[in-house]
Write a protein that holds these residues in place. Sequence first.
Motif, mmCIF file in Angstrom:
data_model
loop_
_atom_site.group_PDB
_atom_site.id
_atom_site.type_symbol
_atom_site.label_atom_id
_atom_site.label_comp_id
_atom_site.label_asym_id
_atom_site.label_seq_id
_atom_site.Cartn_x
_atom_site.Cartn_y
_atom_site.Cartn_z
ATOM 1 N N MET A 290 1.016 -1.049 -0.235
ATOM 2 C CA MET A 290 -0.217 -0.295 0.096
ATOM 3 C C MET A 290 0.211 1.402 0.064
ATOM 4 S SD MET A 290 -2.723 0.712 3.182
ATOM 5 C CE MET A 290 -2.475 -0.437 4.259
ATOM 6 N N ASN A 291 0.490 2.072 -0.988
ATOM 7 C CA ASN A 291 1.260 2.996 -1.204
ATOM 8 C C ASN A 291 1.082 4.564 0.111
ATOM 9 O OD1 ASN A 291 1.592 6.060 -1.673
ATOM 10 N ND2 ASN A 291 2.458 5.739 -3.625
ATOM 11 N N PRO A 292 1.345 5.101 1.143
ATOM 12 C CA PRO A 292 1.293 6.124 1.836
ATOM 13 C C PRO A 292 0.277 7.359 1.462
ATOM 14 C CG PRO A 292 3.729 5.555 1.792
ATOM 15 C CD PRO A 292 3.921 5.261 0.893
ATOM 16 N N SER A 293 0.281 7.443 -0.014
ATOM 17 C CA SER A 293 -0.389 8.008 -0.148
ATOM 18 C C SER A 293 -1.908 8.244 -1.083
ATOM 19 C CB SER A 293 0.577 9.064 -1.498
ATOM 20 O OG SER A 293 1.335 9.178 -1.260
ATOM 21 N N ALA A 294 -2.153 6.637 -1.162
ATOM 22 C CA ALA A 294 -3.128 6.395 -1.329
ATOM 23 C C ALA A 294 -4.211 5.821 -0.716
ATOM 24 C CB ALA A 294 -2.994 4.627 -1.692
ATOM 25 N N PRO A 295 -5.654 6.466 -1.155
ATOM 26 C CA PRO A 295 -6.579 6.234 -0.307
ATOM 27 C C PRO A 295 -6.656 5.394 0.638
ATOM 28 C CG PRO A 295 -7.391 6.968 -2.321
ATOM 29 C CD PRO A 295 -5.489 6.601 -2.240
ATOM 30 N N PRO B 233 4.372 0.352 5.148
ATOM 31 C CA PRO B 233 4.026 1.085 3.503
ATOM 32 C C PRO B 233 5.372 1.552 3.828
ATOM 33 C CG PRO B 233 2.093 1.133 4.557
ATOM 34 C CD PRO B 233 2.916 0.381 5.456
ATOM 35 N N TRP B 234 5.639 2.534 4.674
ATOM 36 C CA TRP B 234 6.959 3.823 4.331
ATOM 37 C C TRP B 234 8.528 2.603 4.405
ATOM 38 C CZ3 TRP B 234 6.996 8.634 3.817
ATOM 39 C CH2 TRP B 234 5.559 9.167 4.301
ATOM 40 N N LEU B 235 8.524 1.611 4.924
ATOM 41 C CA LEU B 235 9.528 0.957 5.175
ATOM 42 C C LEU B 235 9.419 0.336 3.517
ATOM 43 C CD1 LEU B 235 9.291 -0.697 8.857
ATOM 44 C CD2 LEU B 235 10.915 1.170 7.823
ATOM 45 N N ARG B 236 8.347 -0.045 3.212
ATOM 46 C CA ARG B 236 8.492 -0.116 1.955
ATOM 47 C C ARG B 236 9.151 0.281 0.935
ATOM 48 N NH1 ARG B 236 3.835 -3.101 3.905
ATOM 49 N NH2 ARG B 236 2.227 -2.315 2.797
ATOM 50 N N ALA B 237 8.603 1.698 0.640
ATOM 51 C CA ALA B 237 8.546 2.398 -0.891
ATOM 52 C C ALA B 237 9.874 2.346 0.006
ATOM 53 C CB ALA B 237 7.690 3.971 0.357
ATOM 54 N N ARG B 238 10.292 3.078 1.445
ATOM 55 C CA ARG B 238 11.960 3.120 1.546
ATOM 56 C C ARG B 238 13.165 2.429 0.852
ATOM 57 N NH1 ARG B 238 15.673 5.520 6.687
ATOM 58 N NH2 ARG B 238 17.284 4.598 5.772
ATOM 59 N N ALA B 239 12.089 0.994 0.833
ATOM 60 C CA ALA B 239 13.563 0.158 0.245
ATOM 61 C C ALA B 239 13.412 0.053 -1.153
ATOM 62 C CB ALA B 239 12.892 -1.906 1.031
ATOM 63 N N ALA B 240 12.408 -0.119 -1.803
ATOM 64 C CA ALA B 240 12.038 0.156 -2.805
ATOM 65 C C ALA B 240 13.127 1.529 -4.237
ATOM 66 C CB ALA B 240 10.731 0.488 -3.360
ATOM 67 N N VAL B 241 12.966 2.116 -3.058
ATOM 68 C CA VAL B 241 13.859 3.455 -3.318
ATOM 69 C C VAL B 241 16.028 3.293 -3.235
ATOM 70 C CG1 VAL B 241 14.812 5.837 -2.939
ATOM 71 C CG2 VAL B 241 11.968 5.279 -2.700
ATOM 72 N N GLY B 242 15.370 2.475 -2.472
ATOM 73 C CA GLY B 242 17.404 2.433 -2.436
ATOM 74 C C GLY B 242 17.352 1.225 -3.171
ATOM 75 N N THR B 243 16.444 -0.673 -3.675
ATOM 76 C CA THR B 243 16.725 -0.875 -5.002
ATOM 77 C C THR B 243 17.370 -0.424 -6.694
ATOM 78 O OG1 THR B 243 14.418 -1.686 -4.923
ATOM 79 C CG2 THR B 243 16.063 -2.272 -4.123
#
Length: 138
Positions: free
Chosen positions: A1-6, A128-138
């Motif tokens: 889930m994206n932190p900006s998603a409804p 969701p924040w940890l997943r988003a951060r991991a996605a940016v790091g890859t």
Amino acid sequence: MNPSAPPYLRLVRASGWYDLIVTAGFATPWTYALVHHVLSAVGAAAGLGTMPALTAMQTLYANLMGSVVVVWSVLRIVRPLPLHGLLDGTARLLFSLWQAYALAHGGPGVLWPFLVVEAAFCVTQLAPWLRARAAVGT
């Protein structure tokens, strides 16, 4: 889930409603005395232990916490933002740690249900924040 998603913003709002319902009674000395009595009675009936005797300092700290959480709850209900979810998840991590600390040091077992909810909201708001951060790091 994206932190900006409804759906995430609905989660942030739901956590605000939960906090408002659970902590509004802590915000004044009169309502806290009632909450203290109810928590002690429920804890005793469930075999989870009772709250320590009510003191002026305990009431002060409960009122300070209750007042701040009520205001923070209303903000998340009225204007849920992704940042509010990140900050609330972080606060819940701290609350969970301190509740676990209290339980490990003889605190009443009536804290367990609150710890479970705190930890659940912590994980669901921070993941969701940890997943988003991991996605940016890859």
